[in-house]
Motif scaffolding. Structure first.
Motif: not given
Lengths: 294, 313
Positions: A111-113, A164-166, A201-203, A169-178
């Motif tokens: 959610i945060a990411g 876990v959240t951090r 899946p990337s997380c 979130r850090s993975v989501v922040l990069t993946v969402r730009e893919e």
């Protein structure tokens, strides 16, 4: 141009993941140790024989011998049995804490990411949780609400969730730009589906590694709770409780502390080494720093 | 630079507000009446009513919350139910052992862990590297109280060269203080050293792969000079940052170490307050520890900006 003769190239079978993981000797040994510890805890009843917690006032604080493999405690109970049975609850707490904090931490991290509006709020809350010493929070909560399995798991999970959240979130922040995520979004795929099927899946790989470390940390924290006298009720053996009982008689019977402490330390060490092994195989980029900083 | 400092100080406020909220909710999580819990099992209804009024629990939740935040903002951490003393005064009384312990553990850690980590990185994959990494896994896995008891067993009971437990103030008897401090600070430091050595190693390792290190080598630079003057300072920011984050570890460790070695510090105060169900003190102490953590990390962020101009950007 009828038939193009091609040289036959046998397909390269990738080495199985498990085999690669256990090719490292420390990892293989740790896994073996863990399996043994889990087995002897689960089958503690068979290993220790009948009447494992019998109180024998006349056999108080016997040094390790043929009858008491790890000696006897201040009540004349067999420390070996206490430690083996104690492993059950300690491992169970570790397992549930890893599960609970992984689930909640992942949801919050996704959610945060993904939703930038909520990001600031969620992450400040995580900062707040991280500022509270985990031991103190757990001790306070358990002493207030009562020492039940659910409470103890909740109390320990609470301070592990930000890690876990951090991470997620850090993975989501990069993946969402893919591009594939952008493609999924533009196709009108519902957001929850994008999150769970395309981003989650990337997380998974870093999440597995992190969960392993949390498992180890949770076992340690449960022992600290027991040691400080606010864990499970004293008559239920856990590694922490056996340690707590040993405190008062430590000078006369050091085995009451050393035996459960050794089991605890070896388990935690094996889990940590397994986590390092998983990290090296699953995600070479994720350095040990990530564990520390999270 | 000033803007960065102001920004960092301002961003600590919402974090503390969230901590205050969590602590507030925590006390109200108890099933049933917290006043009854605090008053004890034998208390009659009038005693419970008095405790409730003392704690302000008879007022509405929003009023209670605002009062709590307001008192905190004025620097009032609350008043103990048992001793009727302000929490802040109690902390002041018990602060010395905790500070001395934490400080000596920190010094031991930085003196040993940073050089060890740097040497491990320098001799990457050698036996010394493997030894440092193995020690760091051990340090991470052995609980603080285990380390403490093993040290007591070996050095106090079997070898009988150091006192078992207790605290002596450095002001009254410096030599006695040191002998009483060695074991607790060592057992606390072991955990912290595992963390710092590991981060130092990976951070220095990364820097050693940089071009400017190769240049220094190509110029025929002295090996040890390259490590200590070129690599380590450039690897400093992650190390300092982790020292700050490790304060959380240090606080948890202090609580346990003080229990093992019977030191009359703030950690013991917390555990005693929890066991005695003196909840205002518990609340106040959690706020105090959180403030220390947030404050130290704030200072460290600012320090990083001084050490490394890149952070300032």
């Amino acid at each position: 141009m009828t038939a193009i003769e091609q040289e036959y190239v046998p397909p390269v079978r990738p080495q199985s993941f498990i085999r690669r993981l256990f090719s490292s000797r420390p990892v293989a040994i740790s896994a073996a140790i863990l399996i043994v510890i889990v087995l002897v805890s689960v089958f503690a009843g068979i290993v220790t024989g009948s009447q494992p917690f019998q109180i024998r006032p006349r056999m108080r604080l016997h040094a390790p011998n043929a009858m008491f493999r790890f000696g006897s405690d201040a009540l004349g109970r067999d420390v070996f049995s206490l430690v083996l049975f104690g492993g059950r609850l300690s491992l169970l707490v570790g397992f549930f804490v890893a599960l609970v904090s992984a689930v909640f931490g992942t949801l919050l991290g996704l959610i945060a990411g993904y939703f930038r509006i909520i990001d600031g709020v969620v992450m400040r809350i995580m900062d707040g949780i991280m500022a509270i010493p985990g031991v103190l929070f757990a001790v306070a909560l358990v002493s207030l609400v009562g020492p039940r399995l659910g409470t103890i798991v909740a109390a320990i999970s609470f301070s592990e969730i930000p890690r876990v959240t951090r991470l997620v979130r850090s993975v989501v922040l990069t993946v969402r730009e893919e591009a594939y995520v952008k493609a999924a979004e533009s196709m009108g795929i519902p957001t929850p589906l994008v999150l769970f099927r395309h981003i989650l899946p990337s997380c998974i790989a870093p999440l597995i590694v992190q969960t392993t470390y949390i498992f180890a940390a949770a076992i340690l924290l449960e022992a600290v709770l027991g040691f400080l006298g606010v864990g499970f009720p004293p008559d239920i053996p856990t590694w922490g409780n056996v340690l707590a009982e040993g405190r008062a008689v430590f000078q006369r019977g050091p085995w009451t502390i050393i035996a459960p402490g050794l089991f605890l330390a070896v388990t935690v060490m094996a889990v940590n080494i397994l986590g390092d092994g998983l990290r090296d195989r699953l995600d070479p980029k994720l350095s040990r720093n990530a564990k520390v900083a999270a | 630079m000033v803007r960065l400092m102001l920004w960092r100080i301002a961003s600590a406020i919402p974090v503390m507000l969230i901590v205050a909220t969590i602590v507030f909710v925590l006390l109200r999580l108890s099933p049933g009446d917290p006043a009854a819990v605090i008053a004890g099992d034998t208390a009659g209804p009038e005693v419970i009513a008095r405790v409730r009024a003392e704690l302000g629990l008879d007022r509405s939740i929003p009023v209670q919350y605002l009062t709590w935040i307001g008192e905190l903002a004025r620097g009032n951490l609350g008043v103990s139910i048992l001793s009727k003393q302000p929490v802040l005064a109690q902390i002041k009384d018990r602060l010395e052992p905790t500070l001395v312990l934490a400080f000596s553990a920190m010094v031991i850690t930085i003196l040993f862990a940073v050089p060890l980590g740097a040497i491990a990185a320098w001799r990457h994959n050698s036996w010394i590297d493997r030894a440092v990494m193995a020690l760091s896994v051990v340090g991470f896995s052995v609980p603080v109280f285990m380390t403490g008891y093993i040290l007591i067993l070996c050095l106090s009971i079997w070898a009988d060269i150091l006192p078992v437990q207790g605290y002596v103030s450095p002001a009254s008897d410096p030599l006695g203080a040191v002998s009483h401090l060695i074991l607790p600070s060592l057992s606390l430091a072991l955990l912290f050293m595992a963390l710092i050595a590991r981060v130092t190693r990976s951070s220095v390792l990364e820097i050693l792969g940089e071009d400017f290190i190769r240049t220094a080598r190509a110029k025929g630079g002295n090996n040890s000079r390259i490590l200590w003057r070129h690599a380590l300072p450039n690897a400093a920011v992650p190390i300092i940052t982790v020292i700050g984050l490790g304060v959380a570890l240090l606080i948890s460790g202090v609580v346990v170490t003080e229990s093992v070695f019977n030191l009359p510090g703030v950690g013991r105060l917390t555990i005693d307050a929890i066991l005695a169900r003196d909840y205002p003190v518990v609340q106040g102490l959690i706020m105090f520890f959180a403030l220390i953590y947030v404050g130290v990390n704030m200072l460290i962020d600012i320090a990083c900006a001084f050490v490394d101009p890149r952070v300032r950007l």
